[in-house]
Design an enzyme around this catalytic site. Structure first.
Site, PDB file in Angstrom:
ATOM      1  NE  ARG A  90      15.820 -11.383 -30.694  1.00  0.00           N
ATOM      2  CZ  ARG A  90      15.440 -12.722 -30.429  1.00  0.00           C
ATOM      3  NH1 ARG A  90      16.090 -13.506 -31.364  1.00  0.00           N
ATOM      4  NH2 ARG A  90      14.409 -13.046 -29.975  1.00  0.00           N
ATOM      5  NE  ARG A 100      10.634 -12.693 -32.545  1.00  0.00           N
ATOM      6  CZ  ARG A 100      10.918 -13.553 -31.471  1.00  0.00           C
ATOM      7  NH1 ARG A 100      11.729 -14.581 -31.805  1.00  0.00           N
ATOM      8  NH2 ARG A 100       9.995 -13.444 -30.416  1.00  0.00           N
ATOM      9  CG  ASP A 103      14.263 -15.761 -33.742  1.00  0.00           C
ATOM     10  OD1 ASP A 103      14.901 -15.567 -32.824  1.00  0.00           O
ATOM     11  OD2 ASP A 103      13.104 -16.014 -33.746  1.00  0.00           O
ATOM     12  CG  ASP A 105      15.471 -20.137 -33.682  1.00  0.00           C
ATOM     13  OD1 ASP A 105      15.943 -19.565 -32.807  1.00  0.00           O
ATOM     14  OD2 ASP A 105      14.245 -19.779 -34.241  1.00  0.00           O
TER      15      ASP A 105
HETATM   16  N1  ROI Z   1       6.320 -16.327 -37.479  1.00  0.00           N
HETATM   17  C1  ROI Z   1       6.941 -16.483 -38.690  1.00  0.00           C
HETATM   18  N2  ROI Z   1       5.872 -16.435 -39.636  1.00  0.00           N
HETATM   19  N3  ROI Z   1       8.142 -16.359 -38.872  1.00  0.00           N
HETATM   20  C2  ROI Z   1       9.090 -16.437 -37.750  1.00  0.00           C
HETATM   21  O1  ROI Z   1      10.340 -16.476 -38.061  1.00  0.00           O
HETATM   22  C3  ROI Z   1       8.632 -16.403 -36.338  1.00  0.00           C
HETATM   23  N4  ROI Z   1       9.419 -16.434 -35.609  1.00  0.00           N
HETATM   24  C4  ROI Z   1       8.765 -16.295 -34.103  1.00  0.00           C
HETATM   25  C5  ROI Z   1       7.446 -16.300 -33.849  1.00  0.00           C
HETATM   26  C6  ROI Z   1       7.196 -15.102 -33.045  1.00  0.00           C
HETATM   27  C7  ROI Z   1       6.816 -17.482 -32.983  1.00  0.00           C
HETATM   28  N5  ROI Z   1       6.688 -16.217 -34.962  1.00  0.00           N
HETATM   29  C8  ROI Z   1       7.292 -16.311 -36.271  1.00  0.00           C
HETATM   30  O2  ROI Z   1       9.632 -16.284 -33.163  1.00  0.00           O
END
Ligand code: ROI
Length: 167
Positions: A90, A100, A103, A105
């Protein structure tokens, strides 16, 4: 990794990437999450291309949602997901809401609401994120997101612009 076990719970995990071959990142992460001890893959959504939420001077994202059955406590699940983020190199640009590599979550964990310094569940801002709501609806159309509403109602209120299903 040291973990504590709890009765099996259904959890939904959001996956996102916009650096270093995002489709490969998401597919590798799926395999890594399914391989966590105490986690069993139940469902996996299509992949979606999405426009960046936040600063626009970053690549488009690939997003997906995975449903799992887990015996891990929320904090143990989180630590395992963070470990996978780190293994997949990452890169954090330091910019708030910046690009990134990966991610992961925790979107929901059973019907629990969690408010810890490191972990807020249901995921904060889920109702504004079509790139989370659409794949989640695809695999869990009956879901009620604790304290937020049914996935159907949440989708109805969220603009879907810029979201494209890949496969
Ligand atoms: N925007 C999109 N389209 N998809 C994401 O997974 C995503 N993740 C984030 C931020 C930067 C808010 N924007 C994102 O963490």
């Amino acid at each position: 990794m040291q973990t504590s076990l709890s009765p099996p719970v259904i959890a939904y995990i959001g996956l996102g990437s916009n650096l270093v071959d995002p489709i490969v990142q998401i597919k590798s992460a799926r395999i890594a999450v399914a391989a966590i001890e105490g986690v069993q893959e139940m469902t996996f959504s299509s992949l979606y291309h999405s426009l960046p939420m936040g600063p626009q001077d970053q690549p488009d994202y690939v997003n997906a949602v995975m449903g799992v059955v887990t015996k891990l406590l929320p904090m143990d699940l989180l630590r395992n997901l963070q470990h996978i983020e780190n293994i997949q190199g990452r890169i954090r640009t330091g910019e708030r809401w910046g690009a990134r590599t990966l991610d992961l979550d925790i979107l929901t964990y059973g019907d629990q609401e969690i408010d810890e310094p490191d972990l807020i569940v249901p995921h904060k801002g889920i109702e504004e994120r079509s790139f989370v709501l659409c794949p989640l609806f695809e695999i869990a159309p009956e879901l009620y997101v604790p304290n937020k509403g049914s996935i159907v109602d949440l989708i109805a209120k969220c603009p879907l612009s810029g979201l494209k299903r890949i496969n």
